[in-house]
Design a protein around this motif. Structure first.
Motif, mmCIF file in Angstrom:
data_model
loop_
_atom_site.group_PDB
_atom_site.id
_atom_site.type_symbol
_atom_site.label_atom_id
_atom_site.label_comp_id
_atom_site.label_asym_id
_atom_site.label_seq_id
_atom_site.Cartn_x
_atom_site.Cartn_y
_atom_site.Cartn_z
ATOM 1 N N ILE B 284 -14.242 -2.490 -12.859
ATOM 2 C CA ILE B 284 -14.038 -3.341 -14.036
ATOM 3 C C ILE B 284 -14.804 -2.767 -15.228
ATOM 4 O O ILE B 284 -14.249 -2.613 -16.327
ATOM 5 C CB ILE B 284 -14.480 -4.793 -13.729
ATOM 6 N N SER B 286 -15.793 0.278 -15.691
ATOM 7 C CA SER B 286 -15.220 1.560 -16.074
ATOM 8 C C SER B 286 -13.999 1.359 -16.975
ATOM 9 O O SER B 286 -13.897 1.956 -18.058
ATOM 10 C CB SER B 286 -14.848 2.332 -14.813
ATOM 11 N N SER B 287 -13.089 0.498 -16.564
ATOM 12 C CA SER B 287 -11.883 0.287 -17.370
ATOM 13 C C SER B 287 -12.220 -0.346 -18.713
ATOM 14 O O SER B 287 -11.686 0.059 -19.759
ATOM 15 C CB SER B 287 -10.900 -0.599 -16.614
ATOM 16 N N GLN B 290 -13.492 2.089 -21.069
ATOM 17 C CA GLN B 290 -12.430 2.943 -21.616
ATOM 18 C C GLN B 290 -11.646 2.222 -22.710
ATOM 19 O O GLN B 290 -11.255 2.833 -23.695
ATOM 20 C CB GLN B 290 -11.500 3.394 -20.487
ATOM 21 N N PHE B 291 -11.457 0.897 -22.562
ATOM 22 C CA PHE B 291 -10.793 0.125 -23.635
ATOM 23 C C PHE B 291 -11.579 0.263 -24.924
ATOM 24 O O PHE B 291 -11.016 0.417 -26.006
ATOM 25 C CB PHE B 291 -10.720 -1.371 -23.283
ATOM 26 N N PHE B 301 -11.377 -8.775 -28.634
ATOM 27 C CA PHE B 301 -11.172 -7.994 -27.414
ATOM 28 C C PHE B 301 -12.416 -7.147 -27.091
ATOM 29 O O PHE B 301 -12.850 -7.038 -25.944
ATOM 30 C CB PHE B 301 -9.942 -7.097 -27.596
ATOM 31 N N GLU B 304 -15.025 -9.280 -25.568
ATOM 32 C CA GLU B 304 -14.658 -9.639 -24.205
ATOM 33 C C GLU B 304 -14.988 -8.487 -23.235
ATOM 34 O O GLU B 304 -15.546 -8.687 -22.162
ATOM 35 C CB GLU B 304 -13.171 -9.977 -24.133
ATOM 36 N N CYS B 305 -14.647 -7.277 -23.651
ATOM 37 C CA CYS B 305 -14.925 -6.093 -22.813
ATOM 38 C C CYS B 305 -16.420 -5.951 -22.563
ATOM 39 O O CYS B 305 -16.858 -5.749 -21.416
ATOM 40 C CB CYS B 305 -14.422 -4.818 -23.503
ATOM 41 N N LYS B 308 -17.682 -8.487 -20.113
ATOM 42 C CA LYS B 308 -17.275 -8.194 -18.728
ATOM 43 C C LYS B 308 -18.114 -7.052 -18.148
ATOM 44 O O LYS B 308 -18.487 -7.076 -16.982
ATOM 45 C CB LYS B 308 -15.789 -7.851 -18.662
ATOM 46 N N THR B 311 -21.577 -8.620 -17.223
ATOM 47 C CA THR B 311 -21.621 -9.471 -16.024
ATOM 48 C C THR B 311 -21.365 -8.664 -14.759
ATOM 49 O O THR B 311 -21.977 -8.922 -13.722
ATOM 50 C CB THR B 311 -20.591 -10.631 -16.054
ATOM 51 N N ASN B 312 -20.484 -7.671 -14.849
ATOM 52 C CA ASN B 312 -20.181 -6.929 -13.624
ATOM 53 C C ASN B 312 -21.288 -5.963 -13.229
ATOM 54 O O ASN B 312 -21.494 -5.709 -12.040
ATOM 55 C CB ASN B 312 -18.834 -6.228 -13.749
#
Ligand code: ATP
Ligand code: MG
Lengths: 123, 482
Positions: B284, B286-287, B290-291, B301, B304-305, B308, B311-312
């Motif tokens: 999560i 990693s992606s 990249q966003f 956005f 939000e990234c 995430k 938290t991860n």
């Protein structure tokens, strides 16, 4: 192909990133959080590709693949997404040879890898 | 005439007396002729009165005795000096004849007579020699033992203290002699040891226990396993206590190593579940990262990234934290106040991944939100980890793992119940044995439950199993409440 893509993962954040990537390619996404839900959604037969997590709370990803292999006529292409298997894992190779899955995407992955798979499956 | 009867009655009494004593008595004159002998001499020398009285000493005593003891010489000296010879030892060795030892005295009684008194002490001598030999043997056993051996009086004051005790404690015998043994125990165990000595006064049975012995030289303590036994005299009256102690350091070191290696095996079992659970948040992050590298992304956005990712990363880190704690915890061995509920919750967190992978649901049902016991958190966690993993192994096709915690009086009872394959009746009492396993070679060592047993015993608790084949199993752990 125009059909929807199903994302199966019990981790909502995981579903979120995968949908973001797929949607960026202008494709339609549906999500399922359990194996049971995935089988139910797939039995309708309107998905071209499934991104399937290897470990779900109620069953293994490969069990889901086996179930749809048995019950769904118009079978979708299955991409096994897994943090549980290692590269060249014989379990994955066997599943590929059996035709249960067509691709393997190891977590963590680069977004290009995922897009590459979509392209190779000519979505 | 009137003197005669008195004289003869004196004579009679005198002879009676002579014949009654267990020594040989001979009356000898200046020419070394025997004037009279008592019965004991006749019996010992197997002679008759006729062939003895009136004869020369040299005709009566064997030549070897005369030569080896120079008794004739001694008698002549007594005649010359009129000084008695008392309590001389005379050893009589002759080829083919067992060694004999005599004590003899030569007493001048009249100017022309002496009394020779001889006592055969061979038997006493042999016995006391034997006793000394046995004593020396026993003493050397006690001294060369590698275990502590000490004895105390009835109140627990040290009387003997062997060299192992000196070596292990660093205290010399003179440092401890006459002092209460419990003065050399750990302060908070003193009272317990004092009570053992109290109990020894009336008990017939040995008492086994473990406590620390002070080692004042390095101001530390060492853990010893002790056996106390009451010491009885010939009339079965308790006169003291014998205490034998064995240094547990070596055994403990091995046990720690064993526990640690078994834990690593358990970690291996969990590797699959852990891999899955760490790679999810990694994927999560990693992606999402990249966003963020793409151009012209909306503010919303972007936020939000970032959220995430954060938290991860925390999720992955929490899993690693738990793992590290589990892997390293055998290094601390100090008993502290522990909340059993948090130990259980942390352990459940660790096996959740593995359970999820095997479609096992975990239920934790509690009476209270915290249950405090005295223990080593890392060890208690290892116990529950082993029991949980066994239960998970017993449910290869999924099931339910329920954990209940109940406090009853001064104890807490933790029941770990699964819906797995169960344990056959004949194996129930074997599952706590080391190396008892039903797992295929290379998968289970069979040490899990034996380690649980030793850890729970160390915590003064108990562990039991209940099961019926095909109907799941329950492992019941009982611990004393603090
Ligand atoms: N909950 C359970 N259900 C069924 N059998 C059990 C259960 N717990 C223990 N057993 C049985 O007891 C045996 C011994 O357990 P133990 O934990 O000591 O060793 P193990 O699990 O085989 O190996 P390991 O050393 O890896 O733990 C197991 O092999 C299994 O047969
Ligand atoms: Mg085990």
């Amino acid at each position: 192909m125009g059909k929807n893509i199903l994302i199966v993962d019990d981790e909502p954040d995981m579903c979120w990133v995968v949908s973001q990537i797929i949607q960026s390619q202008g494709l339609n996404v549906v999500t399922a959080y359990t194996g049971e839900d995935a089988c139910f959604k797939l039995s309708k037969g309107d998905f071209s590709v499934v991104f399937l997590d290897a470990k779900l709370p109620d069953m293994d990803g490969l069990d889901v693949a086996r179930r749809i292999h048995a019950i769904v006529k118009e079978r979708p292409l299955v991409v096994l997404v897994s943090g549980y298997h290692y590269r060249d894992d014989p379990i994955v190779r066997n599943a590929q040879e059996e035709g249960l899955i067509c691709c393997f995407l190891a977590k963590p992955f680069s977004n290009e890898e995922l897009i590459g798979i979509l392209i190779s499956l000519s979505c | 005439m009137s003197e005669n009867p008195i004289k003869s009655s004196f004579q009679i009494q005198y002879e009676m007396l002579l014949n009654a004593i267990p020594s040989s008595v001979l009356m000898v004159d200046r020419k070394l002729q025997i004037l009279s002998v008592n019965e004991n001499f006749l019996i010992k020398s197997q002679r008759s009165k006729d062939t003895t009285v009136g004869r020369h000493l040299a005709d009566v005593f064997p030549l070897v005795i005369l030569q080896s003891t120079c008794i004739e010489e001694s008698i002549r000296n007594v005649f010359n000096s009129s000084i008695a010879v008392k309590g001389q030892k005379m050893t009589y060795r002759a080829p083919g004849v067992p060694l004999r030892i005599y004590y003899y005295s030569i007493l001048p009684i009249q100017s022309d007579q002496i009394i020779l008194i001889m006592e055969d002490v061979t038997e006493q001598f042999r016995l006391s020699e034997e006793v000394r030999r046995v004593e020396r043997h026993l003493a050397s056993i006690v001294e060369s033992a590698s275990d502590i051996v000490l004895s105390t009086d009835i109140d627990g004051r040290v009387l003997t203290w062997n060299s192992a005790a000196e070596k292990l404690s660093g205290l010399k015998t003179q440092d401890v002699y006459g002092r209460y043994f419990f003065d050399f125990c750990d302060a908070n165990q003193k009272q317990m040891v004092e009570q053992i000595f109290q109990r020894m006064k009336t008990s017939n049975a040995a008492h086994t226990t473990e406590f620390n012995l002070l080692t004042p030289s390095n101001s530390g303590t060492i853990l010893i396993s002790w056996v106390f036994s009451p010491m009885k005299d010939d009339y079965s009256k308790t006169v003291g206590t014998v205490v034998v102690g064995r240094d547990l350091a070596e055994r403990l070191k091995l046990e720690l190593q064993l526990r640690q290696s078994q834990k690593l095996t358990a970690l291996g079992v969990m590797a699959g579940g852990i891999a899955h659970e760490i790679r999810n948040p990694l994927a999560i992050c990693s992606s999402a990262a990249q966003f963020l590298q793409e151009d012209r992304i909306p503010d919303e956005f972007q936020k939000e990234c970032a959220k995430k990712i954060q938290t991860n990363i925390q999720k992955a880190s929490a899993i690693i934290e738990n793992l590290l704690r589990f892997a390293r915890s055998s290094l601390d061995t100090e008993m502290i106040e522990v909340d059993l509920i948090s130990v259980l919750k942390e352990t459940i967190d660790l096996v959740t991944n593995q359970a999820k992978v095997q479609k096992i649901k975990i239920h934790l049902s509690l009476q209270k939100s915290s249950v405090v016991v005295s223990g080593v958190p890392g060890l208690l966690q290892q116990v529950f980890m082993n029991i949980f993993l066994n239960a998970i192994n017993a449910m290869p096709t999924g099931g339910v793992l329920s954990i209940t915690v109940n406090s009853v009086e001064d104890r807490v009872i933790v029941r770990i119940i699964d819906t797995g394959v169960g344990i056959p009746a004949g194996e129930l009492d074997k599952i706590f044995d080391p190396f008892h396993t039903s797992s295929p070679v290379g998968q289970g060592t069979g040490l899990g439950l034996s380690i649980c047993y030793s850890i729970i015993r160390q915590h003064l608790g108990s562990i039991q199993a209940e099961s019926r084949l095909g109907q799941g199993a329950a492992i019941i752990v009982t611990l004393p409440l603090l």
